[in-house]
Design a protein around this motif. Structure first.
Motif: not given
Length: 424
Positions: A221-227
């Motif tokens: 979750v902390l590493a998830l990016r919008w791209d």
């Protein structure tokens, strides 16, 4: 023409000048020429040559050479962990475990010395200060290191079976976890999931929705990016995870593509319009500020921040149950997925479990479904009326079968009748 001298199995080289040292010459297992010098006496040079001959003979038949010349576990770990950190998300944590616990007790051993007795001594020593589940993790890490050593027997000297596998029952009992994973709490009421989501501030609220409705790990979750979020295709790609404040691969280095549920899709669409949809879904509150034990500049939000925000809005009854961010998101998602009738095999793919044994802990949430599957294997109605039961062949008394022989039930009656006719 002078005849070239062959080295053969090895020879001694006397001192070139009085007072100099002795030397030896020999061929190694591959046939290459080797020479060594610096031996003070002929006796020491002869002993060294005999030792080299023994090592070469053992190497040719696939056995390790002199154990004193093999690298220690500490030396093997020093070159193994850099590769482990690159390929596994938990590599840094495993290295700390090795330095703090395993290396002081086992680092000086060599592969032939790491046997079941050494593992038992380690378990019995650490059980006095650590819990069984923690020691079990240490043994598992030691097993992974030994498996890598078995792939290089000539370099490490590791042969035979892994001493950390197939432990005897007495040793397994000492490292058996006391916690039953089936009793891990989760948010049972859907209304509580909604209450927590609405009480959390942004962007932590969005992170909670992704964890509770898609089952991502906290680091993911902390590493998830919008791209990585494709709202048009209604899917998100999980490739990275945050561990120790640094980004790395997901667990077991296996990326996965997850479908977006309609409820989560609506949340992400609204949040993308409000935030612009650039960068991380859950960015740090103060980017660049130095924090943590190593005082590194903040690039990602911390798991401690998520847990603190969750505790601030957690209902008292859920807080007393011991719910944290992991149990309130990922474990809650998996539990409700199984309760709704989802497949355990499909759930293992969604959660990124490398082994189905981890997913089976959720099977207890559907005892009725499992019971129905067991009954379906024996489709017989034992309470059916007698009229609906077909008679067995040869069951009536005194009848003969198709082969012309009396049944077992009819034979005693026939003998009784014959005795009666003989008495009249």
């Amino acid at each position: 023409m002078a005849r070239r001298r062959r080295w053969g199995s090895g020879s001694l080289v006397p001192p070139a000048t009085p007072g100099a040292t002795w030397g030896i010459r020999y061929h190694d297992a591959s046939g290459a020429r080797r020479s060594e010098s610096g031996f003070p006496s002929r006796l020491l040079a002869q002993q060294a040559l005999d030792a080299r001959r023994t090592d070469i003979a053992r190497e040719r038949i696939g056995l390790p050479g002199d154990a004193s010349r093999l690298p220690t576990l500490a030396q093997i770990a020093d070159e193994w962990f850099p590769r482990r950190v690159v390929s596994h998300r938990a590599g840094r944590k495993e290295r700390r475990v090795w330095i703090r616990h395993l290396a002081p007790l086992l680092g000086s051993l060599r592969a032939p010395e790491l046997d079941l007795a050494a593992v038992r001594r380690y378990v019995e020593t650490k059980r006095a200060e650590l819990g069984p589940a923690t020691v079990r993790g240490h043994v598992r890490l030691l097993s992974v290191i030994y498996e890598d050593m078995l792939e290089r027997p000539r370099e490490t000297g590791a042969t035979g079976s892994n001493p950390c596998k197939g432990l005897p029952r007495s040793l397994r009992q000492q490292i058996r976890p006391t916690h039953d994973p089936r009793l891990t709490p989760y948010i049972e009421k859907l209304v509580d999931i909604r209450r927590i989501y609405q009480a959390l501030p942004e962007p932590i609220r969005t992170g909670y929705a992704v964890g509770a409705l898609a089952g991502l790990r906290t680091g993911e979750v902390l590493a998830l990016r919008w791209d990585r979020v494709d709202l048009e295709r209604r899917q998100l790609v999980v490739r990275e995870a945050v561990a120790d404040g640094q980004i790395g691969p997901v667990k077991d280095n296996e990326a996965r593509i997850l479908p977006l549920a309609p409820e989560l899709l609506a949340v992400l669409r609204a949040r993308k319009l409000a935030s612009g949809g650039v960068g991380l879904l859950v960015p740090p509150a103060h980017p660049g500020r130095r924090s943590g034990p190593r005082r590194l500049p903040a690039r990602f939000a911390r798991s401690q921040t998520l847990n603190a925000a969750l505790r601030a809005v957690m209902p008292p009854e859920l807080a007393r149950a011991g719910l944290d961010w992991y149990r309130a998101t990922r474990h809650t998602y998996a539990s409700h997925y199984v309760i709704a009738g989802g497949s355990l095999a499909h759930l293992a793919t969604l959660l990124g479990h490398s082994s189905s044994e981890v997913t089976l802990r959720y099977a207890h949430l559907r005892p009725a479904a499992l019971a129905e599957a067991d009954v379906a294997r024996i489709p017989v109605d034992l309470l059916a009326p007698p009229a609906t039961v077909a008679p067995l062949i040869g069951q009536s008394t005194g009848r003969r079968t198709r082969q012309g022989e009396q049944t077992d039930d009819a034979k005693p009656l026939a003998r009784k009748a014959s005795r009666g006719r003989g008495g009249t």
